[in-house]
Design a protein around this motif. Structure first.
Motif, PDB file in Angstrom:
ATOM      1  N   GLN A 154       0.838  -1.197   0.000  1.00  0.00           N
ATOM      2  CA  GLN A 154       0.000   0.000   0.000  1.00  0.00           C
ATOM      3  C   GLN A 154       0.875   1.250   0.000  1.00  0.00           C
ATOM      4  N   ASN A 155       1.901   1.253   0.838  1.00  0.00           N
ATOM      5  CA  ASN A 155       2.901   2.323   0.824  1.00  0.00           C
ATOM      6  C   ASN A 155       4.084   1.825  -0.002  1.00  0.00           C
ATOM      7  N   ILE A 156       4.326   2.478  -1.116  1.00  0.00           N
ATOM      8  CA  ILE A 156       5.310   2.003  -2.094  1.00  0.00           C
ATOM      9  C   ILE A 156       6.660   1.753  -1.425  1.00  0.00           C
ATOM     10  N   ARG A 157       7.239   0.598  -1.713  1.00  0.00           N
ATOM     11  CA  ARG A 157       8.549   0.242  -1.155  1.00  0.00           C
ATOM     12  C   ARG A 157       9.514  -0.040  -2.303  1.00  0.00           C
ATOM     13  N   LEU A 158      10.164   1.004  -2.759  1.00  0.00           N
ATOM     14  CA  LEU A 158      11.195   0.878  -3.785  1.00  0.00           C
ATOM     15  C   LEU A 158      12.554   1.169  -3.165  1.00  0.00           C
ATOM     16  N   PHE A 159      13.613   0.746  -3.865  1.00  0.00           N
ATOM     17  CA  PHE A 159      14.960   1.164  -3.498  1.00  0.00           C
ATOM     18  C   PHE A 159      15.190   2.491  -4.208  1.00  0.00           C
ATOM     19  N   LYS A 160      14.835   3.574  -3.513  1.00  0.00           N
ATOM     20  CA  LYS A 160      14.736   4.869  -4.193  1.00  0.00           C
ATOM     21  C   LYS A 160      16.077   5.465  -4.567  1.00  0.00           C
ATOM     22  N   ASP A 161      17.154   4.965  -3.972  1.00  0.00           N
ATOM     23  CA  ASP A 161      18.485   5.437  -4.338  1.00  0.00           C
ATOM     24  C   ASP A 161      19.101   4.619  -5.466  1.00  0.00           C
TER      25      ASP A 161
ATOM     26  N   SER B 188      18.631   2.953  -9.481  1.00  0.00           N
ATOM     27  CA  SER B 188      17.978   3.307 -10.742  1.00  0.00           C
ATOM     28  C   SER B 188      16.716   2.466 -10.931  1.00  0.00           C
ATOM     29  N   VAL B 189      15.889   2.897 -11.866  1.00  0.00           N
ATOM     30  CA  VAL B 189      14.688   2.158 -12.216  1.00  0.00           C
ATOM     31  C   VAL B 189      15.061   0.740 -12.654  1.00  0.00           C
ATOM     32  N   MET B 190      16.075   0.619 -13.524  1.00  0.00           N
ATOM     33  CA  MET B 190      16.490  -0.703 -13.981  1.00  0.00           C
ATOM     34  C   MET B 190      17.017  -1.552 -12.829  1.00  0.00           C
ATOM     35  N   ASP B 191      17.820  -0.980 -11.954  1.00  0.00           N
ATOM     36  CA  ASP B 191      18.398  -1.759 -10.856  1.00  0.00           C
ATOM     37  C   ASP B 191      17.322  -2.242  -9.885  1.00  0.00           C
ATOM     38  N   ASN B 192      16.228  -1.492  -9.740  1.00  0.00           N
ATOM     39  CA  ASN B 192      15.126  -1.967  -8.918  1.00  0.00           C
ATOM     40  C   ASN B 192      14.549  -3.261  -9.477  1.00  0.00           C
ATOM     41  N   VAL B 193      14.391  -3.316 -10.790  1.00  0.00           N
ATOM     42  CA  VAL B 193      13.865  -4.534 -11.420  1.00  0.00           C
ATOM     43  C   VAL B 193      14.879  -5.661 -11.304  1.00  0.00           C
ATOM     44  N   LYS B 194      16.167  -5.337 -11.458  1.00  0.00           N
ATOM     45  CA  LYS B 194      17.198  -6.369 -11.387  1.00  0.00           C
ATOM     46  C   LYS B 194      17.272  -7.016  -9.997  1.00  0.00           C
ATOM     47  N   VAL B 195      16.890  -6.277  -8.963  1.00  0.00           N
ATOM     48  CA  VAL B 195      16.831  -6.870  -7.615  1.00  0.00           C
ATOM     49  C   VAL B 195      15.894  -8.080  -7.629  1.00  0.00           C
ATOM     50  N   GLY B 196      14.753  -7.927  -8.293  1.00  0.00           N
ATOM     51  CA  GLY B 196      13.810  -9.033  -8.394  1.00  0.00           C
ATOM     52  C   GLY B 196      14.329 -10.189  -9.223  1.00  0.00           C
TER      53      GLY B 196
ATOM     54  N   ALA C 162      14.867   4.112 -17.615  1.00  0.00           N
ATOM     55  CA  ALA C 162      15.612   3.014 -16.995  1.00  0.00           C
ATOM     56  C   ALA C 162      16.764   3.506 -16.132  1.00  0.00           C
ATOM     57  N   ASP C 163      17.397   4.616 -16.529  1.00  0.00           N
ATOM     58  CA  ASP C 163      18.559   5.123 -15.795  1.00  0.00           C
ATOM     59  C   ASP C 163      18.200   6.168 -14.737  1.00  0.00           C
ATOM     60  N   TYR C 164      16.922   6.529 -14.630  1.00  0.00           N
ATOM     61  CA  TYR C 164      16.503   7.495 -13.616  1.00  0.00           C
ATOM     62  C   TYR C 164      16.607   6.863 -12.225  1.00  0.00           C
ATOM     63  N   LEU C 165      16.810   7.695 -11.220  1.00  0.00           N
ATOM     64  CA  LEU C 165      16.639   7.223  -9.856  1.00  0.00           C
ATOM     65  C   LEU C 165      15.159   6.937  -9.626  1.00  0.00           C
ATOM     66  N   ALA C 166      14.854   5.838  -8.950  1.00  0.00           N
ATOM     67  CA  ALA C 166      13.453   5.489  -8.690  1.00  0.00           C
ATOM     68  C   ALA C 166      12.728   6.607  -7.956  1.00  0.00           C
ATOM     69  N   ALA C 167      13.444   7.303  -7.073  1.00  0.00           N
ATOM     70  CA  ALA C 167      12.838   8.392  -6.292  1.00  0.00           C
ATOM     71  C   ALA C 167      12.377   9.549  -7.169  1.00  0.00           C
ATOM     72  N   ASN C 168      12.935   9.667  -8.378  1.00  0.00           N
ATOM     73  CA  ASN C 168      12.600  10.795  -9.247  1.00  0.00           C
ATOM     74  C   ASN C 168      11.431  10.512 -10.181  1.00  0.00           C
TER      75      ASN C 168
ATOM     76  N   ARG D 225       4.417   3.338  -8.787  1.00  0.00           N
ATOM     77  CA  ARG D 225       3.503   2.209  -8.615  1.00  0.00           C
ATOM     78  C   ARG D 225       3.770   1.137  -9.673  1.00  0.00           C
ATOM     79  N   LYS D 226       3.922   1.570 -10.911  1.00  0.00           N
ATOM     80  CA  LYS D 226       4.167   0.622 -11.997  1.00  0.00           C
ATOM     81  C   LYS D 226       5.511  -0.085 -11.820  1.00  0.00           C
ATOM     82  N   LEU D 227       6.514   0.662 -11.379  1.00  0.00           N
ATOM     83  CA  LEU D 227       7.837   0.068 -11.173  1.00  0.00           C
ATOM     84  C   LEU D 227       7.775  -1.011 -10.103  1.00  0.00           C
ATOM     85  N   GLU D 228       6.993  -0.776  -9.061  1.00  0.00           N
ATOM     86  CA  GLU D 228       6.885  -1.780  -8.002  1.00  0.00           C
ATOM     87  C   GLU D 228       6.268  -3.076  -8.545  1.00  0.00           C
ATOM     88  N   ILE D 229       5.285  -2.945  -9.433  1.00  0.00           N
ATOM     89  CA  ILE D 229       4.687  -4.135 -10.054  1.00  0.00           C
ATOM     90  C   ILE D 229       5.702  -4.827 -10.951  1.00  0.00           C
TER      91      ILE D 229
END
Length: 253
Positions: free
Chosen positions: A86-93, A95-103, A146-152, A159-163
């Motif tokens: 419900q409260n978005i939990r991303l690795f905000k520091d 990148s967008v791509m690196d968040n997906v690569k964690v999964g 893909a290269d943006y910081l998730a926080a930005n 929301r979409k990135l978390e999915i």
């Protein structure tokens, strides 16, 4: 069709208060299922029980024939359940791509030595992960960031990135906890289309918690309504949303 998720007699108490009591649900493979109810009804507690955040006091949780009751969160994820929050939990520091690569690390591995020494397997694995991450980002129209910081990212895109990150674990069952929370009407419509696309193109089974009745009635095939931790109604979406008990207790009419 065989059920992917079977839950029987699930229950948990906190400090003597019964948070979830005798909860049961059966979700078929490929189904889009909704879990609704007033604030404090126990919906997120059910998600926490399904994903190992809490261990149930009683009950059985079976995923694709495997008893996963009481397993740790990481074990349940490997068994095939992924979730958003419900409260978005991303690795905000990151990148967008690196968040997906964690999964993706559930399925793409190299040893610490291979990584430190930059051995051939490291480069091969990283290339494969980057390609797969980009494929997932394209599904959500995030490949350009893909290269943006998730926080930005704007809220709706976070929301979409978390999915996307949840899908990277290649789950059998995807749990979405209020995915439309904080979205404007246009973003909600786009989200509905995205959820349908994920179900149809990833052969995904989806269980979502949601308060947006337009979204629920638009995409969910069946619903369970919780109230004070117990099931108030269960069945097809049209039947449940026209149930007088649901209208009184949940819709407030």
């Amino acid at each position: 069709m065989a059920a992917l998720l079977e839950v029987k007699n699930l229950g948990i108490s906190f400090g003597g208060l019964r948070a979830v009591d005798d909860f049961e649900i059966s979700i078929k493979k490929g189904q889009l299922y909704g879990l609704i109810g007033p604030n404090g009804a126990g919906k997120t507690t059910v998600f926490n029980l399904l994903t190992g955040v809490y261990k149930p006091d009683e009950g059985i949780i079976t995923l694709d024939g495997q008893n996963i009751t009481g397993l740790k969160t990481i074990e349940i994820n490997k068994a095939g359940i992924a979730r958003t929050f419900q409260n978005i939990r991303l690795f905000k520091d990151l990148s967008v791509m690196d968040n997906v690569k964690v999964g993706l690390h559930n399925h793409y591995k190299y040893s610490a030595i291979e990584g430190i020494l930059r051995m051939p397997k490291y480069f091969k694995t990283e290339k494969a992960m980057n390609e797969r991450a980009m494929e997932l980002l394209k599904v959500f129209d995030l490949d350009g960031e893909a290269d943006y910081l998730a926080a930005n990212l704007p809220y709706g895109k976070q929301r979409k990135l978390e999915i996307a990150r949840a899908l990277a674990t290649e789950p059998k069952l995807l749990l979405l906890d209020e995915p439309a929370a904080g979205m404007n009407p246009n973003e909600t419509i786009e989200l509905m289309e995205t959820i349908r696309f994920v179900r149809d193109n990833f052969d995904m089974t989806i269980l979502l918690i949601e308060h947006d009745m337009k979204l629920v009635s638009g995409i969910c095939e069946e619903l369970t309504v919780l109230n004070f931790g117990r099931i108030l109604a269960q069945g097809s979406t049209s039947k449940v949303l026209n149930d007088p008990q649901v209208i009184t207790a949940y819709l407030g009419e």
